[in-house]
Design a protein around this motif. Structure first.
Motif, PDB file in Angstrom:
ATOM      1  N   MET A 156     -44.758 -23.837   9.363  1.00  0.00           N
ATOM      2  CA  MET A 156     -45.116 -23.072   8.532  1.00  0.00           C
ATOM      3  C   MET A 156     -44.689 -21.719   8.774  1.00  0.00           C
ATOM      4  N   LEU A 157     -44.713 -21.127  10.000  1.00  0.00           N
ATOM      5  CA  LEU A 157     -44.215 -19.897  10.370  1.00  0.00           C
ATOM      6  C   LEU A 157     -42.851 -19.576   9.911  1.00  0.00           C
ATOM      7  N   ALA A 158     -41.959 -20.793  10.324  1.00  0.00           N
ATOM      8  CA  ALA A 158     -40.600 -20.607  10.066  1.00  0.00           C
ATOM      9  C   ALA A 158     -40.483 -20.650   8.704  1.00  0.00           C
ATOM     10  N   VAL A 159     -40.801 -21.310   7.817  1.00  0.00           N
ATOM     11  CA  VAL A 159     -40.758 -21.348   6.369  1.00  0.00           C
ATOM     12  C   VAL A 159     -41.495 -19.770   5.772  1.00  0.00           C
ATOM     13  N   TYR A 160     -42.295 -19.322   6.218  1.00  0.00           N
ATOM     14  CA  TYR A 160     -42.880 -17.976   5.814  1.00  0.00           C
ATOM     15  C   TYR A 160     -41.965 -16.862   6.235  1.00  0.00           C
ATOM     16  N   THR A 161     -41.528 -17.112   7.443  1.00  0.00           N
ATOM     17  CA  THR A 161     -40.381 -15.970   8.138  1.00  0.00           C
ATOM     18  C   THR A 161     -39.203 -16.100   7.105  1.00  0.00           C
ATOM     19  N   VAL A 162     -38.674 -17.252   6.777  1.00  0.00           N
ATOM     20  CA  VAL A 162     -37.178 -17.053   6.062  1.00  0.00           C
ATOM     21  C   VAL A 162     -37.707 -16.360   4.533  1.00  0.00           C
ATOM     22  N   ALA A 163     -38.921 -17.026   4.099  1.00  0.00           N
ATOM     23  CA  ALA A 163     -39.249 -16.290   2.757  1.00  0.00           C
ATOM     24  C   ALA A 163     -39.166 -14.870   2.717  1.00  0.00           C
ATOM     25  N   VAL A 164     -39.672 -14.428   3.993  1.00  0.00           N
ATOM     26  CA  VAL A 164     -40.056 -12.805   3.930  1.00  0.00           C
ATOM     27  C   VAL A 164     -39.022 -12.160   4.279  1.00  0.00           C
ATOM     28  N   ALA A 165     -38.045 -12.845   5.065  1.00  0.00           N
ATOM     29  CA  ALA A 165     -36.786 -12.168   5.486  1.00  0.00           C
ATOM     30  C   ALA A 165     -35.738 -12.052   4.252  1.00  0.00           C
ATOM     31  N   VAL A 166     -35.806 -12.897   3.015  1.00  0.00           N
ATOM     32  CA  VAL A 166     -34.913 -12.960   2.072  1.00  0.00           C
ATOM     33  C   VAL A 166     -35.478 -12.526   0.723  1.00  0.00           C
ATOM     34  N   GLY A 167     -36.852 -12.259   0.807  1.00  0.00           N
ATOM     35  CA  GLY A 167     -37.395 -11.876  -0.566  1.00  0.00           C
ATOM     36  C   GLY A 167     -38.294 -10.475  -0.333  1.00  0.00           C
ATOM     37  N   PRO A 168     -38.825 -10.169  -1.429  1.00  0.00           N
ATOM     38  CA  PRO A 168     -39.558  -9.023  -1.188  1.00  0.00           C
ATOM     39  C   PRO A 168     -40.818  -9.149  -0.726  1.00  0.00           C
ATOM     40  N   PRO A 169     -41.594  -8.020  -0.034  1.00  0.00           N
ATOM     41  CA  PRO A 169     -41.093  -6.818  -0.351  1.00  0.00           C
ATOM     42  C   PRO A 169     -40.024  -6.511   0.779  1.00  0.00           C
ATOM     43  N   THR A 170     -39.262  -5.573   0.277  1.00  0.00           N
ATOM     44  CA  THR A 170     -38.095  -5.003   1.183  1.00  0.00           C
ATOM     45  C   THR A 170     -38.551  -3.832   2.042  1.00  0.00           C
ATOM     46  N   GLY A 171     -37.643  -3.530   2.835  1.00  0.00           N
ATOM     47  CA  GLY A 171     -38.027  -2.068   3.340  1.00  0.00           C
ATOM     48  C   GLY A 171     -39.137  -2.256   4.517  1.00  0.00           C
ATOM     49  N   PRO A 172     -39.938  -1.315   4.727  1.00  0.00           N
ATOM     50  CA  PRO A 172     -40.862  -1.043   5.785  1.00  0.00           C
ATOM     51  C   PRO A 172     -41.775  -2.073   5.611  1.00  0.00           C
ATOM     52  N   ARG A 173     -42.242  -2.464   4.614  1.00  0.00           N
ATOM     53  CA  ARG A 173     -43.298  -3.626   4.187  1.00  0.00           C
ATOM     54  C   ARG A 173     -42.610  -5.234   4.867  1.00  0.00           C
ATOM     55  N   GLN A 174     -41.569  -5.190   4.683  1.00  0.00           N
ATOM     56  CA  GLN A 174     -40.709  -6.399   5.173  1.00  0.00           C
ATOM     57  C   GLN A 174     -40.810  -6.398   6.652  1.00  0.00           C
ATOM     58  N   VAL A 175     -40.300  -5.293   7.178  1.00  0.00           N
ATOM     59  CA  VAL A 175     -40.543  -5.091   8.794  1.00  0.00           C
ATOM     60  C   VAL A 175     -41.985  -5.525   9.076  1.00  0.00           C
ATOM     61  N   VAL A 176     -42.619  -4.704   8.705  1.00  0.00           N
ATOM     62  CA  VAL A 176     -44.168  -5.159   9.099  1.00  0.00           C
ATOM     63  C   VAL A 176     -44.609  -6.471   9.063  1.00  0.00           C
ATOM     64  N   ALA A 177     -44.231  -7.140   7.807  1.00  0.00           N
ATOM     65  CA  ALA A 177     -44.568  -8.486   7.552  1.00  0.00           C
ATOM     66  C   ALA A 177     -44.178  -9.311   8.718  1.00  0.00           C
ATOM     67  N   LEU A 178     -42.820  -9.152   8.932  1.00  0.00           N
ATOM     68  CA  LEU A 178     -42.077  -9.934  10.034  1.00  0.00           C
ATOM     69  C   LEU A 178     -42.819  -9.619  11.376  1.00  0.00           C
ATOM     70  N   ALA A 179     -43.238  -8.474  11.614  1.00  0.00           N
ATOM     71  CA  ALA A 179     -43.811  -7.782  13.052  1.00  0.00           C
ATOM     72  C   ALA A 179     -45.355  -9.029  13.144  1.00  0.00           C
ATOM     73  N   LEU A 180     -45.893  -8.817  11.893  1.00  0.00           N
ATOM     74  CA  LEU A 180     -47.261  -9.507  11.934  1.00  0.00           C
ATOM     75  C   LEU A 180     -47.138 -11.056  11.999  1.00  0.00           C
ATOM     76  N   VAL A 181     -46.126 -11.616  11.786  1.00  0.00           N
ATOM     77  CA  VAL A 181     -45.714 -13.037  12.258  1.00  0.00           C
ATOM     78  C   VAL A 181     -45.449 -13.147  13.640  1.00  0.00           C
ATOM     79  N   GLY A 182     -44.808 -12.160  14.214  1.00  0.00           N
ATOM     80  CA  GLY A 182     -44.588 -12.343  15.623  1.00  0.00           C
ATOM     81  C   GLY A 182     -46.063 -12.244  16.271  1.00  0.00           C
ATOM     82  N   VAL A 183     -46.695 -11.509  15.973  1.00  0.00           N
ATOM     83  CA  VAL A 183     -48.091 -11.134  16.608  1.00  0.00           C
ATOM     84  C   VAL A 183     -49.012 -12.471  16.290  1.00  0.00           C
ATOM     85  N   LEU A 184     -48.802 -13.042  15.192  1.00  0.00           N
ATOM     86  CA  LEU A 184     -49.361 -14.229  14.892  1.00  0.00           C
ATOM     87  C   LEU A 184     -49.061 -15.473  15.990  1.00  0.00           C
TER      88      LEU A 184
END
Length: 454
Positions: free
Chosen positions: A52-80
């Protein structure tokens, strides 16, 4: 993870909330085997979490939101991911509810944050609801955490789109449907998991009971075999050695009197007894029937036993066989051993001049009676090893043993055992045969009795 039942409480005595405890926590309570089962279950959850985390990470990396929100989303995935490994999974393996509660707090905060960032953050609800029910200690706790999570994502979603009153209601209704589905599914999965765990517990108890039963049967078999061998040795080898000792003493006495021929006769008897003992020892090792029964059956064996006893002791022995030779092999062994032990007791204690062995059939039973005209048993005489062994053999064969005074003095041993042959005619005990029909041998040296109890 759910709270465990108090120490010493059986699983069936635990409360409903206790039985709803999570898999790994219960595994800590019930042993290594079940712990291994739930660890394997946890590995399935690991795979689901990574996928699940891999699918979500790929979806965040290739889709919106872009910019800082994308970085924060990916960081939150790592924290989780870190929270799952250090808090959730570690708490499940150790059985520590504090770590799992901390993981649920982190899970709710991180998922709400992902929803607030927009994009496909709601995809994580599949993971979040399943983990809520897996790591909750009670059903009520699972419902509460589901409500808290749903409320958080509702507020986050409404705040992200700046929804007005009607839109807030619509968002709440959508997430409310998700909440209802999550609660129903969580309760059902919990029920199924409890049933599976109960079956696993019952199977483990069954295996433990089978192992214990097998161990008990093995121990009982070992003890029974030891007792059987002890009885066989006492009734065969020990009696033979006793005969050898007494015959050697008699031979020594003959030599002191200068009676060489009689001494040689005693030595010949010693050799015969030794050969018989050797044959008995080989039969015991090979688990064969007594050698005396191999040639002619029980009647012939009793005649040979009587002849040898008369030759060794000078005590006249008469044999009366009224069974027509129809006796089962197991019964023959019991009856022969009883006759051997009875004659050994006569040799040691009775000071008899005549012994009668009667073998007859009464109904479906075979009866052996050994009567002597000796001094008899004194009142209150305790049973020795020999009589106890005979009684044990009789009990094992489903028969009875009676020891009493014989008419006219002496001792009478009466052994009754059931016979598998039911078609033979019943024969009452017949009177003693005439002396010229008895199996006798002249007495040339009476044996000295010892003081040993029978």
């Amino acid at each position: 993870m759910r709270e465990r039942a108090p120490a010493g409480t059986s699983p069936t005595a635990a409360t409903d909330d206790d039985r709803a405890a999570p898999a790994v926590d219960r595994a800590v309570d019930h042993g290594v085997d079940r712990h291994g089962f739930w660890v394997r279950t946890l590995r399935l959850w690991d795979g689901f979490f990574v996928a699940m985390l891999a699918v979500y990470t790929v979806a965040v990396a290739v889709g919106p939101p872009t910019g800082p929100r994308q970085v924060v989303a990916l960081a939150l995935v790592g924290v989780l991911a870190v929270a799952y490994v250090t808090l959730g999974r570690a708490g499940a393996v150790r059985g520590d509810p504090r770590l799992t509660d901390a993981y649920l707090v982190a899970l709710v905060v991180l998922v709400v944050a992902q929803v607030a960032l927009g994009g496909i953050g709601t995809v994580l609800l599949f993971l979040a609801y399943s983990h809520v029910w897996f790591f909750s200690r009670r059903r009520v706790t699972g419902v509460v955490w589901s409500v808290v999570l749903t409320g958080g994502i509702t507020v986050a979603a409404a705040a992200r789109v700046r929804a007005d009153g009607a839109e807030v209601v619509e968002i709440a209704a959508d997430f409310g449907v998700a909440l209802a589905f999550a609660i129903v599914l969580g309760l059902w999965i919990t029920h199924v998991a409890e049933q599976s765990e109960e079956r696993a517990s019952l199977l483990e108890e069954l295996r433990a009971a089978q192992d214990e039963l097998a161990s008990t049967h093995h121990a009982a078999g070992v003890l029974a075999e030891r007792a059987r061998l002890a009885g066989e040795i006492h009734d065969t080898l020990a009696q033979g050695f006793t005969s050898v000792v007494m015959l050697a003493q008699a031979a020594d006495a003959e030599l002191e009197r200068g009676r060489v021929a009689q001494a040689r006769t005693r030595l010949g008897h010693i050799e015969d007894v030794a050969r018989d003992n050797l044959a008995e020892a080989r039969a015991l090792v090979a688990a064969f029937a007594p050698p005396g029964l191999e040639d002619g059956g029980l009647g012939a064996a009793l005649v040979r036993l009587a002849d040898r006893f008369t030759a060794e002791t000078g005590v006249r022995v008469r044999v009366d066989d009224a069974t027509d030779g129809v006796v089962g092999r197991e019964q023959e062994v019991v009856l022969l051993r009883a006759a051997q032990e009875s004659l050994a007791n006569v040799r040691r204690h009775a000071r008899a001049s005549t012994v009668t062995l009667r073998l007859a059939r009464t109904g479906d039973d075979v009866v052996l009676e050994v009567a002597d005209d000796g001094r008899g048993l004194a009142a209150g005489t305790p049973e020795g090893t020999g009589l106890r062994g005979m009684r044990a053999r009789a009990d094992a064969a489903g028969g009875t043993l009676d020891v009493s005074g014989a008419p006219g003095g002496g001792t009478r041993v009466r052994l009754r055992v059931p016979s598998p042959a039911t078609d033979a005619a019943a024969s009452p005990l017949r009177p003693d045969p005439p002396p010229d029909q008895a199996a006798t041998r002249p007495a040339d040296q009476p044996a000295d009795p010892s003081q040993e109890q029978p």
